[in-house]
Scaffold this motif. Sequence first.
Motif: not given
Length: 205
Positions: A52-57, A61-78
């Motif tokens: 999958a193609f998986t961009p994120s933002v 908050f500072n040098d050590n603490i952050s929060t990340e949101l993963l925004l993957a493209a639609p994924i197909n599972h068989d």
Amino acid sequence: MLKQVAIIALMGMSASAMAGQWQVKVGGSVIAPTTDSDVAGVGTVKADHEFAFTPSVEYFFNDNISTELLLAAPINHDVSIDGADAVKIKHLPPTVTFKYNLKNSTRFTPYIGVGGTAFVAWDEKTKGDLADLGAKVKVKEDFGFAGQIGFNFQPADAKNWGVFFDARYAQLSPEVKVKVGKDTIAKFDLDIDPMVYTLGYSYKF
């Protein structure tokens, strides 16, 4: 209910950030389910590995603490039953993690994160024998916990760019219901619990 509340709270806290540094990450991932489901009267149910193609933002908050949101493209599972194709599922896996970045004197910045994830399925289709029976399948949305570990590497000549690799674990077991007409012929939890391995580029503003 507690899982849903946790997901909403994490997303709300991430969206409320108004100042600081932002980072955009673009990568490709391997989604590798780690478990399968032994369902009485059905057999061994297993989802396959996918790419999958998986961009994120990410917000720092500072040098050590952050929060990340993963925004993957639609994924197909068989999904197979005892090795035979049975169901095809399309889904989105939005995931939020709160991360601790271990800043040091090198150009490698390891990080670790915990948070929540969701499994939002649509366009489910039966295949093989189930399709021949005229069966319909419905996969319910699911919520779970997520963990993440990885590192970002910034080359000596790069001011904002970097290369990253990380591994995520998602706790997901969506409910699957299979019907023929109005009759439910199978109902079970599909244990996926995937590992997501991602390699890509990062850019910090």
